[in-house]
Design a protein around this motif. Structure first.
Motif, PDB file in Angstrom:
ATOM      1  N   PHE A  94       0.811  -1.462   0.034  1.00 19.02           N
ATOM      2  CA  PHE A  94      -0.163   0.019   0.043  1.00 19.02           C
ATOM      3  C   PHE A  94       1.073   1.463  -0.098  1.00 19.02           C
ATOM      4  CE2 PHE A  94      -2.581   3.212   2.535  1.00 19.02           C
ATOM      5  CZ  PHE A  94      -3.594   3.259   1.473  1.00 19.02           C
ATOM      6  N   LEU A  95       1.864   1.278   0.929  1.00 11.95           N
ATOM      7  CA  LEU A  95       2.721   2.438   0.884  1.00 11.95           C
ATOM      8  C   LEU A  95       3.399   2.363  -0.669  1.00 11.95           C
ATOM      9  CD1 LEU A  95       4.362   1.856   4.430  1.00 11.95           C
ATOM     10  CD2 LEU A  95       2.900   3.558   3.789  1.00 11.95           C
ATOM     11  N   MET A 177      10.170  -1.262   7.455  1.00 16.59           N
ATOM     12  CA  MET A 177       9.310  -0.757   6.671  1.00 16.59           C
ATOM     13  C   MET A 177       9.556   0.178   5.592  1.00 16.59           C
ATOM     14  SD  MET A 177       6.301  -1.920   5.431  1.00 16.59           S
ATOM     15  CE  MET A 177       5.496  -2.806   6.586  1.00 16.59           C
ATOM     16  N   ALA A 178       9.956   1.475   6.246  1.00 16.37           N
ATOM     17  CA  ALA A 178      10.386   2.441   5.196  1.00 16.37           C
ATOM     18  C   ALA A 178      11.211   1.985   4.019  1.00 16.37           C
ATOM     19  CB  ALA A 178      10.817   3.616   6.015  1.00 16.37           C
ATOM     20  N   PRO A 179      12.463   1.766   4.431  1.00 15.20           N
ATOM     21  CA  PRO A 179      13.410   1.315   3.301  1.00 15.20           C
ATOM     22  C   PRO A 179      12.711   0.394   2.446  1.00 15.20           C
ATOM     23  CG  PRO A 179      14.209   0.526   5.397  1.00 15.20           C
ATOM     24  CD  PRO A 179      13.148   1.444   5.690  1.00 15.20           C
ATOM     25  N   ALA A 180      12.123  -0.769   2.852  1.00 13.43           N
ATOM     26  CA  ALA A 180      11.478  -1.734   1.906  1.00 13.43           C
ATOM     27  C   ALA A 180      10.462  -1.194   1.106  1.00 13.43           C
ATOM     28  CB  ALA A 180      10.871  -2.834   2.912  1.00 13.43           C
ATOM     29  N   ALA A 181       9.594  -0.306   1.705  1.00 11.37           N
ATOM     30  CA  ALA A 181       8.253   0.304   0.629  1.00 11.37           C
ATOM     31  C   ALA A 181       9.008   1.228  -0.047  1.00 11.37           C
ATOM     32  CB  ALA A 181       7.410   1.082   1.658  1.00 11.37           C
ATOM     33  N   LEU A 182      10.077   2.000   0.082  1.00 13.08           N
ATOM     34  CA  LEU A 182      10.976   2.921  -0.942  1.00 13.08           C
ATOM     35  C   LEU A 182      11.155   2.304  -2.179  1.00 13.08           C
ATOM     36  CD1 LEU A 182      11.273   5.824  -0.590  1.00 13.08           C
ATOM     37  CD2 LEU A 182      13.683   5.309   0.052  1.00 13.08           C
ATOM     38  N   VAL A 183      11.763   1.036  -1.654  1.00 13.04           N
ATOM     39  CA  VAL A 183      12.539   0.170  -2.850  1.00 13.04           C
ATOM     40  C   VAL A 183      11.342  -0.338  -3.474  1.00 13.04           C
ATOM     41  CG1 VAL A 183      13.974  -1.606  -3.375  1.00 13.04           C
ATOM     42  CG2 VAL A 183      14.626   0.001  -1.665  1.00 13.04           C
ATOM     43  N   LEU A 184      10.430  -0.814  -2.953  1.00 11.54           N
ATOM     44  CA  LEU A 184       9.115  -1.409  -3.794  1.00 11.54           C
ATOM     45  C   LEU A 184       8.509  -0.434  -4.509  1.00 11.54           C
ATOM     46  CD1 LEU A 184       7.902  -4.189  -3.691  1.00 11.54           C
ATOM     47  CD2 LEU A 184       6.393  -3.498  -1.710  1.00 11.54           C
ATOM     48  N   ALA A 185       8.497   0.876  -4.150  1.00 16.49           N
ATOM     49  CA  ALA A 185       7.798   1.774  -4.979  1.00 16.49           C
ATOM     50  C   ALA A 185       8.579   1.899  -6.384  1.00 16.49           C
ATOM     51  CB  ALA A 185       7.742   3.185  -4.043  1.00 16.49           C
ATOM     52  N   ILE A 186      10.031   2.045  -6.211  1.00 16.30           N
ATOM     53  CA  ILE A 186      11.037   2.117  -7.236  1.00 16.30           C
ATOM     54  C   ILE A 186      10.745   1.008  -8.297  1.00 16.30           C
ATOM     55  CG2 ILE A 186      12.995   2.399  -8.026  1.00 16.30           C
ATOM     56  CD1 ILE A 186      13.806   3.600  -5.283  1.00 16.30           C
ATOM     57  N   MET A 187      10.317  -0.241  -7.805  1.00 13.84           N
ATOM     58  CA  MET A 187      10.204  -1.468  -8.460  1.00 13.84           C
ATOM     59  C   MET A 187       8.893  -1.348  -9.143  1.00 13.84           C
ATOM     60  SD  MET A 187      12.109  -3.990  -5.992  1.00 13.84           S
ATOM     61  CE  MET A 187      12.170  -5.319  -7.123  1.00 13.84           C
ATOM     62  N   ILE A 188       7.962  -0.879  -8.550  1.00 13.89           N
ATOM     63  CA  ILE A 188       6.493  -0.917  -9.159  1.00 13.89           C
ATOM     64  C   ILE A 188       6.154   0.281 -10.322  1.00 13.89           C
ATOM     65  CG2 ILE A 188       5.590  -2.354  -7.520  1.00 13.89           C
ATOM     66  CD1 ILE A 188       3.784   0.173  -6.695  1.00 13.89           C
ATOM     67  N   LEU A 189       6.995   1.356 -10.018  1.00 11.99           N
ATOM     68  CA  LEU A 189       6.869   2.738 -10.904  1.00 11.99           C
ATOM     69  C   LEU A 189       7.054   2.322 -12.147  1.00 11.99           C
ATOM     70  CD1 LEU A 189       8.846   5.938 -10.094  1.00 11.99           C
ATOM     71  CD2 LEU A 189       8.575   4.944 -12.222  1.00 11.99           C
ATOM     72  N   PRO A 190       7.898   1.429 -13.015  1.00 11.58           N
ATOM     73  CA  PRO A 190       7.773   1.229 -14.353  1.00 11.58           C
ATOM     74  C   PRO A 190       6.494   0.483 -14.698  1.00 11.58           C
ATOM     75  CG  PRO A 190       9.992   0.391 -13.478  1.00 11.58           C
ATOM     76  CD  PRO A 190       8.889   0.819 -12.160  1.00 11.58           C
ATOM     77  N   THR A 191       6.108  -0.370 -14.033  1.00  5.98           N
ATOM     78  CA  THR A 191       4.762  -1.333 -14.164  1.00  5.98           C
ATOM     79  C   THR A 191       3.582  -0.305 -14.669  1.00  5.98           C
ATOM     80  OG1 THR A 191       5.542  -2.851 -13.023  1.00  5.98           O
ATOM     81  CG2 THR A 191       3.296  -2.791 -13.648  1.00  5.98           C
ATOM     82  N   VAL A 192       3.406   0.731 -13.343  1.00  7.81           N
ATOM     83  CA  VAL A 192       2.546   1.751 -13.204  1.00  7.81           C
ATOM     84  C   VAL A 192       2.463   2.749 -14.523  1.00  7.81           C
ATOM     85  CG1 VAL A 192       1.435   3.441 -12.122  1.00  7.81           C
ATOM     86  CG2 VAL A 192       2.201   1.320 -10.662  1.00  7.81           C
ATOM     87  N   ALA A 193       3.909   3.298 -14.547  1.00  9.14           N
ATOM     88  CA  ALA A 193       4.044   4.399 -15.823  1.00  9.14           C
ATOM     89  C   ALA A 193       3.620   3.616 -17.083  1.00  9.14           C
ATOM     90  CB  ALA A 193       5.360   4.686 -15.662  1.00  9.14           C
ATOM     91  N   ALA A 194       4.169   2.413 -17.365  1.00  8.47           N
ATOM     92  CA  ALA A 194       3.975   1.857 -18.862  1.00  8.47           C
ATOM     93  C   ALA A 194       2.415   1.410 -18.880  1.00  8.47           C
ATOM     94  CB  ALA A 194       4.733   0.357 -18.806  1.00  8.47           C
ATOM     95  N   GLY A 243      -0.555  -5.447  -7.222  1.00 13.22           N
ATOM     96  CA  GLY A 243      -0.340  -6.727  -7.401  1.00 13.22           C
ATOM     97  C   GLY A 243       1.120  -7.402  -7.702  1.00 13.22           C
ATOM     98  N   ARG A 244       1.795  -6.438  -8.485  1.00 13.46           N
ATOM     99  CA  ARG A 244       3.384  -6.653  -8.782  1.00 13.46           C
ATOM    100  C   ARG A 244       4.139  -6.712  -7.229  1.00 13.46           C
ATOM    101  NH1 ARG A 244       5.760  -6.435 -13.579  1.00 13.46           N
ATOM    102  NH2 ARG A 244       4.134  -7.786 -14.098  1.00 13.46           N
ATOM    103  N   ALA A 245       3.594  -5.789  -6.350  1.00 17.59           N
ATOM    104  CA  ALA A 245       4.174  -5.261  -5.062  1.00 17.59           C
ATOM    105  C   ALA A 245       3.774  -6.251  -4.245  1.00 17.59           C
ATOM    106  CB  ALA A 245       3.746  -3.992  -4.459  1.00 17.59           C
TER     107      ALA A 245
END
Lengths: 325, 296
Positions: A94-95, A177-194, A243-245
Motif C-alpha cells: 500500500f505504501l 518498513m520504510a526502506p522496503a516500501a521505498l525500494v518497492l515503490a521504485i520497483m513498481i514505478l515502471p509497471t504503473v508508468a507503462a 499486485g506486483r508489489a
C-alpha cells in the motif's frame, strides 16, 4: 526476352499442385500440437494450484482459519500464524502504491502530454524501462547500502520530533518498513508508468484537441479531460502495480527486517508472506514446510484476486476505446 | 463551469478571450504543476542513476579476472570470485529457454492464427496474462512441490521454475507479433493452395520473427535476474557444477547470500556479481531492442 512462365513449374514442386495427403496429415498433427500447447498453459495454472494446495493440505486441516488470524510463528511449539505477514504484505504494498503510483502516473503524464520533445521522451521512457530491468536482488543490495544509510538521519529526526505520531513511533534500527516500501515503490514505478502511458495513448487525439480548443490551459486539459478519460486505465495500472508489489520477494526479504510483528510505524521491522517464504524455506523441516505452503496458498489467493481484478479493468478499458476484446 | 457560460452578457464574454495573462490563477496553477511534474520526472530517474553509479564504483572496483574465474570464498577468506554462479545462471536460463520457447511459440501460433476466437484461446490468453503478474516465488514453490521433493535440488529444477516465469512473456509477445503479420500475406499464401502449417512456417513465422525474438530476449533477461524461485529449486553450491541434477549456484542467490554476510570481502563480491548480473540482463534487453527496431 520471351520467357515461358511455366518453364520451371514442374521442378518447383513445393508450390505446384495441391497439398498431398501427407501434407494434410502434417497439418492436422501440427494443429493438435499447437492446441495442446495452448491447453498446457491453462493446465499449468491448475497444476500450480493443485500442487501447492496439495502440499498445504495437512497444514490447512490442522490449523484451519486460525492460521490466517494467528500472530505467532513458532516451529518448536508448532504454532503457525501469518497475520503479521499478511499485514506486512498489504501495508508495504500500500505504501509502495501511494509513492510508486504517484510517481508512475506523474511520469506517464510527463511522457505523453508533450512536456518534452518526442525523441527526448523516448530516451526518458528507456530510462524508466531500465528501472524495471534491474533485478530484485540488486535493488535489495542497493537498499541495504544506499537507502538505509540515507534514510537513517531522516528517520531519527522524524522520530524525535514527531514520535507521538504512530507512523513514526519507533526508531529505524536498520532494515524496516520504510526502506522496503521505498525500494518497492521504485520497483513498481515502471509497471504503473507503462500501463498508464498506454491508457493515455488510447485516448483519441481529438479529445485533447477539443479540450485545447475550449481554451483550457495544459493542466486543465490534463486534470479535467485526460485523467477522467484515462481513469479506468490508470486504475488498472495501479491495481496491477499493487499486485506486483504483493508478490515481490527478494528486495523485501533483504530490507524489511523479517520481524513477526504488526506495527503501524514506518521504521519498525516487519515481514511479508513472500519474504517469510524466502527466508524460512531453505532451513525448514517438514512440518514448517507444510505451514509455509499454506502461507504460499494465502499469497497465491491474494495476488490472483488482485491481478484478475486489474486485468479485468484493463480489458474493460481496451474495449471501451476500441470496441473489441 | 461559469467561465464558458454563453448566456452571460457580452461584456463578460469579452473577458473570456483566448488571450492568457501570465499571472492569472489558472495559468499560474498550470505553470506550478508543470514544474512539479518536471521535478517528479527527474526525481524518479535518480534511483536508476544511483544504482548504476554504485554498481560501477563498488562493483567495478572488484571486477577482475580472479572474480570471474574463481570459486566463492569461505567466511574469513580473502579473494575469491563467482565463476560457478555465472555458469549456473547461464545454464539454468538456457534450460528455461529450451523448455519455454517451443511450448510458448506453439501456443502463440494457436492463439494468433489457428483459432484466435475460441473459448480455449480466450482462456489461455487470460491465464497467460495472469501468470505475468504471478509472484515469482510461487513458481519456485510449485517446482519444489513437483520436482525437488522427488529428485532433490538441481539445475534442472531451477530451469523449470524459470521456464514457468518465461512462458507467459514468450506467448504474449509471440502472439502479438504474429497478429501484426498482414492478413493479405496469409491470404495470398492460402490462395496459392498452402496448408495452414505451411502458411505458418513459411509466411507467418519468418515475418513475425523480429517481434518473437524480442519477446524471447526480454523473457531471458527477466529470467536471468530472477532469484526467488531459485531459492527453492537450485539452492546454491560453492563448487562448479558437474551435472545437471545437483544443487547449482546462481549470481542472484550469491548476491542474496553475500549481502547479509558481515565480511567486507563478500560484500565487495556481491557488488561485483551485481554488476555482472545487470550487464547480462542489459545485454539481452539491448538485443531485444535492436531486434525489435530492425523490423521497422
Amino acid at each position: 526476352m520471351a520467357l515461358n512462365p511455366f518453364e520451371h513449374a514442374d521442378s518447383a514442386s513445393s508450390v505446384s499442385g495441391p497439398p498431398s495427403g501427407s501434407d494434410y496429415l502434417a497439418d492436422s498433427v501440427f494443429r493438435i500440437i499447437a492446441l495442446s500447447c495452448a491447453a498446457l498453459i491453462i493446465l499449468l495454472i491448475l497444476f500450480i494450484l493443485w500442487e501447492i494446495g496439495g502440499l498445504a493440505l495437512p497444514a490447512m486441516a490442522q490449523h484451519g482459519l486460525s492460521f490466517v488470524s494467528g500472530t505467532t510463528w513458532n516451529v518448536g511449539t508448532q504454532e503457525f500464524g501469518v497475520l503479521p505477514e499478511i499485514w506486512g504484505t498489504l501495508y508495504s504494498s500500500f505504501l509502495a502504491l501511494i509513492l510508486g503510483g504517484t510517481f508512475g502516473v506523474a511520469i506517464a503524464i510527463f511522457l505523453t502530454q508533450d512536456f518534452i520533445h518526442a525523441r527526448l521522451a523516448a530516451v526518458f521512457r528507456t530510462i524508466v524501462e531500465l528501472l524495471a530491468a534491474i533485478p530484485s536482488v540488486v535493488y535489495g543490495l542497493w537498499g541495504i547500502y544506499v537507502v538505509i544509510p540515507m534514510l537513517r538521519p531522516v528517520a531519527e529526526w522524524l522520530h524525535s520530533e514527531l514520535g507521538f505520531v504512530p507512523i513514526f513511533g519507533t526508531e529505524l534500527s536498520g532494515p524496516g518498513m520504510a526502506p522496503a516500501a521505498l525500494v518497492l515503490a521504485i520497483m513498481i514505478l515502471p509497471t504503473v508508468a507503462a500501463i498508464t502511458v498506454d491508457a493515455f495513448r488510447r485516448i483519441p487525439y481529438k479529445v485533447k484537441e477539443a479540450a485545447y480548443g475550449m481554451g483550457t490551459t495544459r493542466w486543465e486539459a490534463i486534470l479535467k479531460v485526460m485523467l477522467p478519460t484515462a481513469s479506468s486505465g490508470i486504475l488498472a495500472a495501479l491495481v496491477l502495480g499493487f499486485g506486483r508489489a504483493l508478490g515481490e520477494t527478494m528486495a523485501l526479504a533483504m530490507l524489511i527486517g523479517n520481524s513477526n510483528q504488526i506495527n503501524l510505524s514506518l521504521f519498525a521491522p516487519a515481514n511479508t508472506l513472500a519474504s517469510l517464504l524466502a527466508s524460512s524455506f531453505p532451513e525448514a523441516g517438514q512440518i514448517e514446510v507444510q505451514a509455509l505452503m499454506y502461507a504460499a496458498v494465502v499469497l497465491l489467493l491474494i495476488t490472483l484476486v488482485v491481478n484478475v481484478v486489474g486485468l479485468g479493468i484493463q480489458q474493460y478499458t481496451v474495449r471501451k476505446f476500441e470496441g473489441k476484446a | 463551469m461559469s467561465d464558458i457560460d454563453l448566456t452571460s452578457r457580452p461584456q463578460d464574454i469579452q473577458r473570456l478571450s483566448l488571450e492568457r495573462r501570465p499571472f492569472e490563477l489558472r495559468a499560474l496553477t498550470s505553470g506550478i504543476l508543470t514544474g512539479l511534474t518536471w521535478g517528479i520526472a527527474i526525481l524518479g530517474s535518480i534511483p536508476l542513476f544511483s544504482v548504476i553509479i554504485m554498481l560501477v564504483t563498488q562493483g567495478g572496483a572488484r571486477l577482475d579476472i580472479e572474480a570471474l574465474t574463481s570459486l566463492p570464498p569461505a567466511g574469513f577468506e580473502m579473494g575469491g570470485g563467482f565463476a560457478n554462479a555465472i555458469i549456473g545462471t547461464l545454464v539454468m536460463v538456457a534450460i528455461a529457454t529450451a523448455i519455454s520457447v517451443p511450448i510458448g511459440l506453439l501456443a502463440a501460433i494457436y492463439l494468433a492464427i489457428l483459432d484466435p476466437h475460441s473459448p480455449l484461446a480466450g482462456t489461455a490468453r487470460f491465464v497467460a496474462k495472469t501468470l505475468t503478474g504471478f509472484p515469482s516465488i510461487l513458481a519456485g514453490v510449485f517446482t519444489y512441490a513437483v520436482l525437488v521433493i522427488n529428485f532433490g535440488y538441481s539445475a534442472v529444477a531451477g530451469g523449470v521454475a524459470l521456464a514457468v516465469l518465461m512462458l507467459p512473456t514468450v506467448v504474449l509477445a509471440a502472439e502479438e507479433s504474429m497478429k501484426q503479420v498482414p492478413q493479405k500475406m496469409t491470404d495470398a499464401a492460402f490462395g496459392m493452395g498452402c496448408t495452414r502449417s505451411q502458411v505458418i512456417w513459411k509466411v507467418v513465422l519468418p515475418t513475425g520473427l523480429p517481434g518473437i525474438l524480442t519477446g524471447i530476449m526480454l523473457a531471458v533477461a527477466g529470467a536471468a535476474g530472477e532469484s526467488a524461485p531459485l531459492l527453492f529449486t537450485a539452492l546454491f553450491s560453492n563448487y562448479f557444477m558437474s551435472e545437471l541434477m545437483e544443487p547449482t549456484a546462481s549470481l542472484s542467490i550469491l548476491i542474496y547470500n553475500f549481502s547479509a554476510m558481515p565480511f567486507d570481502n563478500q560484500i565487495e563480491l556481491a557488488w561485483a556479481a551485481s554488476l555482472v548480473l545487470v550487464l547480462i540482463v542489459l545485454v539481452f534487453n539491448i538485443l531485444a531492442r535492436l531486434i525489435g527496431q530492425s523490423k521497422v
